[in-house]
Design a protein around this motif. Sequence first.
Motif, PDB file in Angstrom:
ATOM      1  N   LEU A 125      42.481 -10.402   2.426  1.00 36.59           N
ATOM      2  CA  LEU A 125      41.874 -11.406   4.292  1.00 36.59           C
ATOM      3  C   LEU A 125      42.603 -11.373   5.423  1.00 36.59           C
ATOM      4  O   LEU A 125      43.744 -12.272   5.095  1.00 36.59           O
ATOM      5  N   LYS A 126      42.135 -10.661   6.226  1.00 33.39           N
ATOM      6  CA  LYS A 126      42.973 -11.014   7.252  1.00 33.39           C
ATOM      7  C   LYS A 126      43.011 -12.278   7.571  1.00 33.39           C
ATOM      8  O   LYS A 126      41.369 -12.783   7.778  1.00 33.39           O
ATOM      9  N   TYR A 127      43.621 -13.099   8.686  1.00 30.43           N
ATOM     10  CA  TYR A 127      44.165 -13.745   9.324  1.00 30.43           C
ATOM     11  C   TYR A 127      42.641 -14.620  10.284  1.00 30.43           C
ATOM     12  O   TYR A 127      42.212 -15.517   9.343  1.00 30.43           O
ATOM     13  N   ASP A 128      42.340 -13.410  10.442  1.00 33.24           N
ATOM     14  CA  ASP A 128      41.210 -13.401  12.012  1.00 33.24           C
ATOM     15  C   ASP A 128      39.979 -12.909  11.534  1.00 33.24           C
ATOM     16  O   ASP A 128      39.154 -12.786  12.309  1.00 33.24           O
ATOM     17  N   ALA A 129      39.558 -12.502  10.417  1.00 34.48           N
ATOM     18  CA  ALA A 129      38.407 -12.025   9.733  1.00 34.48           C
ATOM     19  C   ALA A 129      37.653 -13.025   9.413  1.00 34.48           C
ATOM     20  O   ALA A 129      36.230 -13.069  10.512  1.00 34.48           O
ATOM     21  N   PRO A 130      37.365 -14.745   9.076  1.00 36.66           N
ATOM     22  CA  PRO A 130      36.495 -15.761   9.188  1.00 36.66           C
ATOM     23  C   PRO A 130      35.821 -16.152  10.496  1.00 36.66           C
ATOM     24  O   PRO A 130      37.388 -15.960  11.595  1.00 36.66           O
ATOM     25  N   HIS A 131      35.808 -17.196  11.034  1.00 37.85           N
ATOM     26  CA  HIS A 131      34.993 -18.181  12.052  1.00 37.85           C
ATOM     27  C   HIS A 131      35.334 -19.673  11.506  1.00 37.85           C
ATOM     28  O   HIS A 131      34.694 -19.614  10.560  1.00 37.85           O
ATOM     29  N   TYR A 132      35.781 -19.343  12.388  1.00 39.90           N
ATOM     30  CA  TYR A 132      37.058 -20.790  12.154  1.00 39.90           C
ATOM     31  C   TYR A 132      36.148 -21.888  13.012  1.00 39.90           C
ATOM     32  O   TYR A 132      35.967 -21.564  14.099  1.00 39.90           O
ATOM     33  N   PHE A 133      36.148 -23.269  12.032  1.00 40.19           N
ATOM     34  CA  PHE A 133      35.390 -24.783  12.924  1.00 40.19           C
ATOM     35  C   PHE A 133      36.720 -25.568  12.458  1.00 40.19           C
ATOM     36  O   PHE A 133      36.520 -25.527  11.704  1.00 40.19           O
ATOM     37  N   THR A 134      36.783 -26.403  13.835  1.00 39.51           N
ATOM     38  CA  THR A 134      37.814 -27.292  12.981  1.00 39.51           C
ATOM     39  C   THR A 134      37.347 -28.632  13.661  1.00 39.51           C
ATOM     40  O   THR A 134      36.570 -28.705  14.788  1.00 39.51           O
ATOM     41  N   GLY A 135      37.942 -29.428  12.728  1.00 43.53           N
ATOM     42  CA  GLY A 135      37.032 -30.595  13.313  1.00 43.53           C
ATOM     43  C   GLY A 135      37.862 -31.682  12.066  1.00 43.53           C
ATOM     44  O   GLY A 135      38.050 -31.781  11.546  1.00 43.53           O
ATOM     45  N   ASN A 136      37.256 -33.274  12.052  1.00 41.53           N
ATOM     46  CA  ASN A 136      37.298 -34.253  11.423  1.00 41.53           C
ATOM     47  C   ASN A 136      36.625 -33.366   9.239  1.00 41.53           C
ATOM     48  O   ASN A 136      35.430 -32.998   9.141  1.00 41.53           O
ATOM     49  N   VAL A 137      37.429 -33.536   8.377  1.00 37.93           N
ATOM     50  CA  VAL A 137      37.158 -33.388   7.251  1.00 37.93           C
ATOM     51  C   VAL A 137      35.949 -35.126   6.724  1.00 37.93           C
ATOM     52  O   VAL A 137      34.807 -34.164   6.010  1.00 37.93           O
ATOM     53  N   GLU A 138      36.511 -35.869   7.145  1.00 33.83           N
ATOM     54  CA  GLU A 138      35.680 -36.636   6.989  1.00 33.83           C
ATOM     55  C   GLU A 138      35.345 -37.548   8.709  1.00 33.83           C
ATOM     56  O   GLU A 138      35.259 -37.378   8.971  1.00 33.83           O
ATOM     57  N   PRO A 139      34.100 -38.585   8.164  1.00 30.47           N
ATOM     58  CA  PRO A 139      33.919 -38.719   9.868  1.00 30.47           C
ATOM     59  C   PRO A 139      34.722 -40.254  10.553  1.00 30.47           C
ATOM     60  O   PRO A 139      35.345 -40.707   9.265  1.00 30.47           O
ATOM     61  N   SER A 140      34.536 -39.886  11.864  1.00 28.12           N
ATOM     62  CA  SER A 140      35.358 -40.418  12.059  1.00 28.12           C
ATOM     63  C   SER A 140      35.199 -40.654  13.154  1.00 28.12           C
ATOM     64  O   SER A 140      34.195 -39.696  13.966  1.00 28.12           O
ATOM     65  N   VAL A 183      40.600 -14.477  16.794  1.00 26.93           N
ATOM     66  CA  VAL A 183      40.517 -15.418  16.644  1.00 26.93           C
ATOM     67  C   VAL A 183      39.627 -15.779  16.941  1.00 26.93           C
ATOM     68  O   VAL A 183      39.939 -16.758  18.134  1.00 26.93           O
ATOM     69  N   ARG A 184      38.438 -16.091  16.164  1.00 27.93           N
ATOM     70  CA  ARG A 184      36.975 -17.192  16.790  1.00 27.93           C
ATOM     71  C   ARG A 184      37.534 -18.866  15.981  1.00 27.93           C
ATOM     72  O   ARG A 184      37.306 -18.609  14.359  1.00 27.93           O
ATOM     73  N   ILE A 185      37.741 -19.185  16.248  1.00 27.68           N
ATOM     74  CA  ILE A 185      37.483 -20.838  16.813  1.00 27.68           C
ATOM     75  C   ILE A 185      36.462 -21.721  17.282  1.00 27.68           C
ATOM     76  O   ILE A 185      36.788 -21.285  18.637  1.00 27.68           O
ATOM     77  N   GLN A 186      35.832 -22.910  16.442  1.00 25.99           N
ATOM     78  CA  GLN A 186      35.359 -23.010  17.683  1.00 25.99           C
ATOM     79  C   GLN A 186      35.211 -24.488  16.777  1.00 25.99           C
ATOM     80  O   GLN A 186      35.000 -25.247  15.481  1.00 25.99           O
ATOM     81  N   ALA A 187      34.750 -26.021  17.990  1.00 23.27           N
ATOM     82  CA  ALA A 187      35.234 -27.480  17.231  1.00 23.27           C
ATOM     83  C   ALA A 187      33.920 -27.429  17.041  1.00 23.27           C
ATOM     84  O   ALA A 187      33.115 -27.035  17.277  1.00 23.27           O
ATOM     85  N   ILE A 188      33.791 -28.177  15.775  1.00 26.19           N
ATOM     86  CA  ILE A 188      32.281 -28.906  15.537  1.00 26.19           C
ATOM     87  C   ILE A 188      31.734 -30.172  16.138  1.00 26.19           C
ATOM     88  O   ILE A 188      32.500 -30.632  17.102  1.00 26.19           O
ATOM     89  N   PRO A 189      30.435 -30.430  16.530  1.00 22.62           N
ATOM     90  CA  PRO A 189      30.170 -30.936  17.010  1.00 22.62           C
ATOM     91  C   PRO A 189      30.063 -32.285  16.896  1.00 22.62           C
ATOM     92  O   PRO A 189      31.273 -32.710  15.837  1.00 22.62           O
ATOM     93  N   LYS A 190      30.402 -33.328  18.226  1.00 26.22           N
ATOM     94  CA  LYS A 190      30.839 -34.867  17.462  1.00 26.22           C
ATOM     95  C   LYS A 190      29.597 -35.384  16.868  1.00 26.22           C
ATOM     96  O   LYS A 190      28.565 -34.582  17.339  1.00 26.22           O
ATOM     97  N   GLY A 191      30.459 -36.463  15.871  1.00 22.59           N
ATOM     98  CA  GLY A 191      29.682 -36.606  15.022  1.00 22.59           C
ATOM     99  C   GLY A 191      29.855 -35.977  13.967  1.00 22.59           C
ATOM    100  O   GLY A 191      29.117 -36.778  12.275  1.00 22.59           O
TER     101      GLY A 191
END
Length: 341
Positions: free
Chosen positions: A135-150, A166-174
């Motif tokens: 699995l190439k490291y840049d093959a997925p579409h990554y979503f970054t942020g908190n694992v738990e609510p914060s 490399v596709r990275i997208q921050a998850i929405p607030k909340g």
Amino acid sequence: MAPLHLSLACWDYDRVKALEDGRVRPEGIELNFLNLRNGLNSVEETFFRQLRYQEFDVSELSLSSYVLTLNNEDPPFLALPVFPSRFFRHQSIYVNNKAGITHPSQLAGRRVGTPEFQMTAPVWERGILEEEFGLKYDAPHYFTGNVEPSDVERKEKVPLNLAETVRIQAIPKGKCLAQMLADGEIDALESATAPSTFGKHPDVGRLFPNAMEVEQEYFKRTGIFPIMHVIVVKRTVLKEHPWVARSLTKAFAASLEYAYSAIHERGALRYILPFLQYHVEETQAVMCGGGEDKWWQDGLTPQNRRTLDKFLEYSFNQGLAKKKWQVEELFAPGTLEGFVV
């Protein structure tokens, strides 16, 4: 001569407990041991404060973040060959069971959550999935942020300069990755901590259901026991007191010996694991060939050198480190010339 007063921020692991309670005292140093464990992710507070403000003279630090500080023109830290956190990471990749993912290669093009792209655990996970499963490291579409609510948004602690692929997208607030995985908003999660939905939501499982077997086979074949964290010292401290690196390295080695003594105690159970003796015997059989060798070692042993070299390869290949560092370049002078308690 009066001892040198230094602050040390580190979790109270069994291997450093003797440093925290004073059974081990580094030569010439008075340590102010700061245990910031006040929540599930309190180690992240140590990392944030050290990386952002260089608040502690000595601290535990993410191996990945430390390597990335070497990209700086004037790097703030030097590491000791002391590894307070190690972890096999096949078990830390989670999937939504309805996503139909039965092999790591099927994560290509999928939505994969990760708290931070530069975190040590995901660097290991991406590297292993690429090298072992294609699995190439840049093959997925990554979503970054908190694992738990914060209430606090999670962002990369170190600036990144990644490839355009490399596709990275921050998850929405909340939002949080644990619930997004359960709801099918992401297909997988590469993390360090287990999401709270694992074991509680029927749609959240592991990519490797037999993770322990996979990890044991991986170690037997590669000899790699992944290193997560190192101990770093501010370069300003070492510039004025170069002897500190050697003194601290020896002290951490002495503290580790206390941890081995405790886990081998058989007169009474020192820990709340009723079958601890069997766990220890199994670990020795898998990782030491059944002999008396220690399975957790600091210093540049052949196994540690192989492990670090592999991580440095992954960090560079994934566009994080600016170059493929040599293992010796990570550590303070005087800490690799023998490792004797």
